[in-house]
Write an enzyme that holds these catalytic residues in place. Structure first.
Site, mmCIF file in Angstrom:
data_model
loop_
_atom_site.group_PDB
_atom_site.id
_atom_site.type_symbol
_atom_site.label_atom_id
_atom_site.label_comp_id
_atom_site.label_asym_id
_atom_site.label_seq_id
_atom_site.Cartn_x
_atom_site.Cartn_y
_atom_site.Cartn_z
ATOM 1 N N GLY A 163 0.775 -1.243 0.000
ATOM 2 C CA GLY A 163 0.000 0.000 0.000
ATOM 3 C C GLY A 163 0.804 1.290 0.000
ATOM 4 N N ASP A 208 0.908 3.331 4.333
ATOM 5 C CA ASP A 208 -0.147 4.094 3.669
ATOM 6 C C ASP A 208 -1.140 4.675 4.666
ATOM 7 O OD1 ASP A 208 -1.129 1.579 4.352
ATOM 8 O OD2 ASP A 208 -1.908 1.088 2.367
ATOM 9 N N ASP A 219 -4.875 2.606 10.728
ATOM 10 C CA ASP A 219 -6.308 2.396 10.956
ATOM 11 C C ASP A 219 -6.480 1.991 12.422
ATOM 12 O OD1 ASP A 219 -8.997 1.983 10.392
ATOM 13 O OD2 ASP A 219 -8.704 -0.007 9.582
ATOM 14 N N GLY A 263 -4.273 0.377 14.094
ATOM 15 C CA GLY A 263 -2.946 0.452 14.704
ATOM 16 C C GLY A 263 -2.346 -0.927 14.963
ATOM 17 N N THR A 294 -1.377 -3.251 12.769
ATOM 18 C CA THR A 294 -0.227 -3.505 11.888
ATOM 19 C C THR A 294 1.004 -2.757 12.393
ATOM 20 O OG1 THR A 294 -1.747 -3.709 10.027
ATOM 21 C CG2 THR A 294 0.582 -3.419 9.495
ATOM 22 N N LYS A 296 -6.831 7.131 10.425
ATOM 23 C CA LYS A 296 -8.243 7.135 10.856
ATOM 24 C C LYS A 296 -8.225 7.057 12.371
ATOM 25 C CE LYS A 296 -9.914 4.375 6.940
ATOM 26 N NZ LYS A 296 -10.396 3.015 6.590
ATOM 27 N N ASP A 341 -5.606 -0.182 -2.091
ATOM 28 C CA ASP A 341 -6.390 -0.980 -3.029
ATOM 29 C C ASP A 341 -7.854 -1.088 -2.679
ATOM 30 O OD1 ASP A 341 -5.724 -2.761 -0.743
ATOM 31 O OD2 ASP A 341 -6.796 -4.247 -1.948
ATOM 32 N N ARG A 392 -4.827 0.687 -7.333
ATOM 33 C CA ARG A 392 -3.678 1.200 -6.580
ATOM 34 C C ARG A 392 -2.938 2.314 -7.306
ATOM 35 N NH1 ARG A 392 -2.282 -2.019 -2.090
ATOM 36 N NH2 ARG A 392 -2.757 -4.238 -2.250
HETATM 37 P P1 IMP Z 1 -4.513 -1.409 10.869
HETATM 38 O O1 IMP Z 1 -3.648 -2.577 11.228
HETATM 39 O O2 IMP Z 1 -5.942 -1.612 11.280
HETATM 40 O O3 IMP Z 1 -3.965 -0.084 11.354
HETATM 41 O O4 IMP Z 1 -4.609 -1.385 9.302
HETATM 42 C C1 IMP Z 1 -3.610 -0.990 8.533
HETATM 43 C C2 IMP Z 1 -3.700 -1.622 7.161
HETATM 44 O O5 IMP Z 1 -5.045 -1.938 6.749
HETATM 45 C C3 IMP Z 1 -3.205 -0.588 6.186
HETATM 46 O O6 IMP Z 1 -1.807 -0.671 6.051
HETATM 47 C C4 IMP Z 1 -3.967 -0.941 4.943
HETATM 48 O O7 IMP Z 1 -3.251 -1.917 4.215
HETATM 49 C C5 IMP Z 1 -5.276 -1.521 5.413
HETATM 50 N N1 IMP Z 1 -6.354 -0.498 5.375
HETATM 51 C C6 IMP Z 1 -6.930 0.099 6.443
HETATM 52 N N2 IMP Z 1 -7.865 0.984 6.055
HETATM 53 C C7 IMP Z 1 -7.870 0.937 4.701
HETATM 54 C C8 IMP Z 1 -8.631 1.644 3.685
HETATM 55 O O8 IMP Z 1 -9.486 2.503 3.937
HETATM 56 N N3 IMP Z 1 -8.327 1.341 2.397
HETATM 57 C C9 IMP Z 1 -7.380 0.426 2.042
HETATM 58 N N4 IMP Z 1 -6.650 -0.249 2.954
HETATM 59 C C10 IMP Z 1 -6.903 0.000 4.266
HETATM 60 MG MG MG Z 2 -0.809 -1.541 4.428
#
Ligand code: IMP
Ligand code: MG
Length: 176
Positions: free
Chosen positions: A48, A103, A106, A108, A110, A134, A162, A168
């Site tokens: 991403g 990218d 969200d 957190g 990851t 977010k 994506d 992308r």
């Molecule tokens: P987290 O682990 O919930 O913070 O999510 C992070 C990962 O989820 C990002 O690196 C993205 O790959 C994917 N992601 C979260 N929100 C979106 C979105 O709105 N569009 C596309 N990918 C997203």
């Molecule tokens: Mg990602």
């Protein structure tokens, strides 16, 4: 925005290419100031972050190195859980200043998984750089001093992100 028009007509425009590039330049300026003389390693979280990363590193004026990592998809695309490592950094990050470029921040999950694993490799410091955040969705607190845009809880795509592994390459960011 022109290349997008030929490929893409659905979705609502959220962030135009020019606004994104302006944010990229602003963040590069912050990193230039904060990491002058520190020779950081910038680590791109595939897939991403690939466009954000390539634009960002080309705006830097300080000495730096680049590297790439990949984690398994999870969250929106598959069932929730911990992301697994598919590819680690190839440079040695021991005693180095590391900037992890992703990218979007969200929940957190990851970022906190990446931070825990990279800390075991004993870098001198780790910070996160994200184009989008977010805040309202955060489940884990992640310190991130370099954020392009705080956005509402929409699913967004384009500029590296994506929509079911498509879109992308769009130069702007859209939401469904
Ligand atoms: P987290 O682990 O919930 O913070 O999510 C992070 C990962 O989820 C990002 O690196 C993205 O790959 C994917 N992601 C979260 N929100 C979106 C979105 O709105 N569009 C596309 N990918 C997203
Ligand atoms: Mg990602």
């Amino acid at each position: 925005m022109e290349p997008d028009i030929q490929r893409h007509t659905r979705g609502k425009l959220l962030l135009e290419a020019d606004a994104i590039q302006q944010a990229v330049r602003r963040i590069a300026g912050q990193i230039d100031r904060d990491y002058e003389g520190k020779d950081p390693i910038l680590v791109c979280v595939l897939t991403g972050a690939f466009l954000f990363f390539s634009d960002l590193v080309r705006q830097l004026t300080i000495e730096h190195q680049v590297d790439f990592i990949r984690l398994s998809a999870y969250g929106y695309s598959t069932s929730p859980g911990k992301p697994a490592w598919l590819m680690g950094p190839s440079l040695s990050i021991r005693n180095r200043h590391v900037l992890v470029v992703d990218d979007i921040l969200d929940t957190g999950e990851t970022a906190s998984c990446i931070e825990t694993s990279l800390r075991m490799l004993q870098p001198q410091s780790i910070q996160f750089v994200v184009l989008l955040s977010k805040m309202s969705r955060r489940r884990r607190s992640v310190l991130c001093p370099y954020v392009g845009f705080d956005i509402d809880d929409h699913f967004v795509y384009g500029y590296g992100l994506d929509l079911e592994e498509r879109q992308r390459s769009l130069t702007s960011i859209y939401h469904v």
